[in-house]
Scaffold this motif. Structure first.
Motif, PDB file in Angstrom:
ATOM      1  N   VAL A  75      66.667  41.109  47.530  1.00  0.00           N
ATOM      2  CA  VAL A  75      67.677  40.704  46.560  1.00  0.00           C
ATOM      3  C   VAL A  75      67.887  41.881  45.606  1.00  0.00           C
ATOM      4  O   VAL A  75      66.964  42.653  45.351  1.00  0.00           O
ATOM      5  N   VAL A  76      69.125  42.017  45.132  1.00  0.00           N
ATOM      6  CA  VAL A  76      69.459  43.151  44.255  1.00  0.00           C
ATOM      7  C   VAL A  76      69.169  42.778  42.801  1.00  0.00           C
ATOM      8  O   VAL A  76      69.521  41.698  42.347  1.00  0.00           O
ATOM      9  N   ILE A  77      68.497  43.697  42.102  1.00  0.00           N
ATOM     10  CA  ILE A  77      68.216  43.533  40.670  1.00  0.00           C
ATOM     11  C   ILE A  77      69.066  44.573  39.944  1.00  0.00           C
ATOM     12  O   ILE A  77      68.845  45.781  40.117  1.00  0.00           O
ATOM     13  N   GLU A  78      70.019  44.100  39.161  1.00  0.00           N
ATOM     14  CA  GLU A  78      71.004  45.011  38.566  1.00  0.00           C
ATOM     15  C   GLU A  78      70.902  45.017  37.045  1.00  0.00           C
ATOM     16  O   GLU A  78      71.074  43.993  36.397  1.00  0.00           O
ATOM     17  N   TYR A  79      70.602  46.196  36.478  1.00  0.00           N
ATOM     18  CA  TYR A  79      70.583  46.336  35.024  1.00  0.00           C
ATOM     19  C   TYR A  79      72.024  46.331  34.490  1.00  0.00           C
ATOM     20  O   TYR A  79      72.938  46.826  35.166  1.00  0.00           O
ATOM     21  N   ALA A  80      72.195  45.823  33.292  1.00  0.00           N
ATOM     22  CA  ALA A  80      73.509  45.794  32.656  1.00  0.00           C
ATOM     23  C   ALA A  80      74.069  47.213  32.569  1.00  0.00           C
ATOM     24  O   ALA A  80      73.347  48.157  32.216  1.00  0.00           O
ATOM     25  N   LYS A 121      62.081  48.211  32.738  1.00  0.00           N
ATOM     26  CA  LYS A 121      62.159  49.427  31.924  1.00  0.00           C
ATOM     27  C   LYS A 121      62.603  50.656  32.706  1.00  0.00           C
ATOM     28  O   LYS A 121      62.372  51.781  32.273  1.00  0.00           O
ATOM     29  N   ASN A 122      63.247  50.418  33.865  1.00  0.00           N
ATOM     30  CA  ASN A 122      63.777  51.530  34.658  1.00  0.00           C
ATOM     31  C   ASN A 122      65.226  51.231  35.038  1.00  0.00           C
ATOM     32  O   ASN A 122      65.498  50.779  36.154  1.00  0.00           O
ATOM     33  N   PRO A 123      66.170  51.449  34.124  1.00  0.00           N
ATOM     34  CA  PRO A 123      67.561  51.068  34.388  1.00  0.00           C
ATOM     35  C   PRO A 123      68.073  51.620  35.720  1.00  0.00           C
ATOM     36  O   PRO A 123      67.753  52.764  36.076  1.00  0.00           O
ATOM     37  N   VAL A 152      69.879  41.864  34.811  1.00  0.00           N
ATOM     38  CA  VAL A 152      68.834  42.025  33.791  1.00  0.00           C
ATOM     39  C   VAL A 152      69.281  43.058  32.762  1.00  0.00           C
ATOM     40  O   VAL A 152      70.254  43.781  32.968  1.00  0.00           O
ATOM     41  N   ARG A 153      68.530  43.101  31.664  1.00  0.00           N
ATOM     42  CA  ARG A 153      68.750  44.121  30.631  1.00  0.00           C
ATOM     43  C   ARG A 153      67.458  44.883  30.418  1.00  0.00           C
ATOM     44  O   ARG A 153      66.375  44.317  30.564  1.00  0.00           O
ATOM     45  N   GLU A 154      67.616  46.120  30.044  1.00  0.00           N
ATOM     46  CA  GLU A 154      66.438  46.929  29.751  1.00  0.00           C
ATOM     47  C   GLU A 154      65.631  46.243  28.648  1.00  0.00           C
ATOM     48  O   GLU A 154      66.195  45.726  27.676  1.00  0.00           O
ATOM     49  N   GLY A 155      64.323  46.228  28.838  1.00  0.00           N
ATOM     50  CA  GLY A 155      63.448  45.629  27.829  1.00  0.00           C
ATOM     51  C   GLY A 155      63.116  44.170  28.092  1.00  0.00           C
ATOM     52  O   GLY A 155      62.231  43.611  27.450  1.00  0.00           O
ATOM     53  N   GLN A 156      63.815  43.555  29.040  1.00  0.00           N
ATOM     54  CA  GLN A 156      63.512  42.148  29.346  1.00  0.00           C
ATOM     55  C   GLN A 156      62.217  42.028  30.135  1.00  0.00           C
ATOM     56  O   GLN A 156      61.793  42.967  30.810  1.00  0.00           O
ATOM     57  N   ARG A 157      61.639  40.834  30.036  1.00  0.00           N
ATOM     58  CA  ARG A 157      60.493  40.498  30.881  1.00  0.00           C
ATOM     59  C   ARG A 157      60.909  39.365  31.805  1.00  0.00           C
ATOM     60  O   ARG A 157      61.418  38.341  31.358  1.00  0.00           O
ATOM     61  N   LEU A 158      60.678  39.581  33.094  1.00  0.00           N
ATOM     62  CA  LEU A 158      61.014  38.564  34.093  1.00  0.00           C
ATOM     63  C   LEU A 158      59.746  37.862  34.550  1.00  0.00           C
ATOM     64  O   LEU A 158      58.756  38.522  34.874  1.00  0.00           O
ATOM     65  N   LEU A 159      59.801  36.546  34.586  1.00  0.00           N
ATOM     66  CA  LEU A 159      58.733  35.783  35.251  1.00  0.00           C
ATOM     67  C   LEU A 159      59.284  35.409  36.615  1.00  0.00           C
ATOM     68  O   LEU A 159      60.305  34.723  36.707  1.00  0.00           O
TER      69      LEU A 159
END
Ligand code: CU
Length: 481
Positions: free
Chosen positions: A323-328, A302-304, A240-247
């Motif tokens: 599952v791992v959620i990894e910011y860019a 919004k929490n890198p 993911v990237r900061e500022g994205q919205r995930l559904l």
């Protein structure tokens, strides 16, 4: 095989001779049509039931039964109201059923033996015509009984999402994820440690004055978990990237347990329950999701960092359910942070101003457990009897019913009514309206009240979605008169 079933198959142009040809055709990879007599039309979807291997991680590869070579099966995207043809090919030695959970479709295609849906015979095939509705997150899964065979029914990998597109998706998100929670390699245990106390902190409205203290029978447990087909830490992270919205579409595809789920240091905005938009979306630290329930959430990234989405129970999460959620640009070890503890309360998603029609008739449903004793299984009663009942659960078309579910057991049960949607009216004495669901977790020693209009003629199965409970009596058949 019963004569009635044979006739039904013959009527659909599926003589048994046709069944013999199917596996061969299937192996060539060209078979999408199991019955030539019925139609030359190509199927929109083909589900091929066969043994599969699932690599949870490098050191843990398991064998089960799945759809189209994988488990979970593919996400099927359908359009609300647009008819589809689904061919089911059964390349196993046991009869199978594919149930479309949460859809308003006729009994004949619902994939439920009790309702008279045709079995998909061993090494045979069956074609189904269905019109998917309503829009939202639905799912498909086997409805076969398992009884004491933990390699059958919902213990296998026969499950997957169906997303029914209603054509009005505003698309206000950057990524869409389908996450199904699962336990694998189930076993019988006399010391089941469950987390049903999570379902409420309210009064025990249905606790009987005298409890049956006979020793419990064996229950089903697991110590192996995944989200989709991967254990926490294996497979690719969600990037993911900061500022994205995930559904995120969450599904508890477990045959044995309800779950609480969180994404570390992120809040989840619950927008739909069982695929149906809620009147009052709520932003929460965690969600409680009963077996067979779906929850759609939107998360603002919004929490890198590198975070874990998974079970709030440490042992379960560390045994794979995450599952791992990894910011860019972030590469450190995945972190977990316990969310604040709050009791789950469906009623916060409701609306007092929902214009709900008043029920015209009330059906009381009392749930009880008969402890099985050492080495045996418990059995489950609805109104004093295990399945099958007589003709006591009848519906009249057009009538609005109220179901009062009184849970006089010490487990929370995810109760499901096929082919109908109900509106929550009351949970443990708290009133609500406007929440449309197909499954509701009835709290231990608690009460759930739901209303629905009988507008889907045909047999409809009502049951607990814990496979063992359903298999040992916890179901009833509603019929229209
Ligand atoms: Cu149950």
């Amino acid at each position: 095989m019963k004569r009635r079933e044979l006739l039904k198959l013959a009527g659909l142009g599926l003589a048994q001779t046709a069944a013999g040809r199917l596996p061969l055709l299937a192996q060539t990879g060209v078979a999408t049509t199991p019955a030539s007599a019925a139609s030359d039309q190509k199927a929109d979807y083909t589900l091929h039931i066969a043994p599969v291997t699932v690599e949870l991680d490098r050191s843990h590869i398991l064998s089960t039964i799945g759809y189209n070579g994988v488990a979970p099966g593919p996400v099927l995207r359908m359009h609300e109201g647009r008819p589809v043809i689904v061919d089911v090919i059964n390349d196993t030695d046991t009869p199978e059923l594919v149930h479309w959970h949460g859809m308003l479709i006729p009994s004949e295609v619902d994939g439920t033996e009790e309702e008279g849906s045709p079995l998909v015979l061993p090494h045979g095939g069956q074609r189904f015509h269905l019109t998917p509705r309503p829009a939202g997150t639905r799912w498909y899964h086997t409805h076969a009984m398992a009884m004491d065979d933990l390699h059958k029914g919902a213990y296998t990998g026969q499950f997957g999402f169906v997303y029914v597109d209603g054509g009005n998706d505003p698309g206000q998100y950057d990524q869409e994820l389908f996450l199904a929670f699962r336990d694998w390699e189930p076993f019988f245990t006399a010391t089941m440690d469950d987390n049903d106390d999570d379902t409420h902190d309210g009064p025990l409205l249905e606790k009987p004055p005298t409890l049956n203290t006979d020793p419990d029978g064996l229950e089903v447990g697991s110590t192996t978990y995944s989200i989709n087909d991967k254990a926490l830490g294996s497979g690719e992270p969600v990037r993911v990237r900061e500022g994205q919205r995930l559904l995120i579409h969450l599904l508890n595809a477990s045959a044995i347990e309800n779950r609480r789920i969180a994404l570390a240091v992120h809040k989840m905005k619950v927008i739909a329950l069982d695929g149906n938009l809620v009147p009052s979306p709520q932003t929460l630290d965690s969600v409680f999701i009963g077996a067979a329930e779906r929850i759609d959430v939107v998360v603002e990234m919004k929490n890198p960092g590198v975070w874990i989405l998974g079970s709030t129970e440490k042992m379960i999460r560390e045994s794979g359910l995450g599952v791992v959620i990894e910011y860019a640009g972030q590469h450190h070890r995945p972190q977990w942070v316990d969310p604040p503890k709050t009791a789950w309360d469906y009623t916060i998603f409701g609306s007092a101003s929902s214009p709900s029609p008043a029920p015209q008739q009330t059906i009381e449903l009392i749930f009880e457990k008969i402890p099985g004793g050492a080495g045996k299984f418990n059995s489950w009663l609805i109104n004093g009897k295990p399945y099958p009942h007589g003709q006591e659960f009848t519906l009249q078309q057009g009538t609005r019913y109220r179901l009062v579910m009184r849970n006089r057991t010490d487990d929370a049960h995810p109760m499901h009514l096929h082919r109908h949607l109900w509106e929550l009216a009351e949970i443990n004495g708290k009133k609500t309206a406007g929440i449309i669901k197909d499954t509701v977790v009835v709290p231990y020693y608690g009460r759930a009240v739901v209303d629905f209009t009988a507008d889907e003629p045909g047999l409809s199965l009502f049951h607990c979605h814990i496979q063992q409970h359903m298999d040992y009596g916890f179901k009833a058949l509603f019929r229209y008169v």
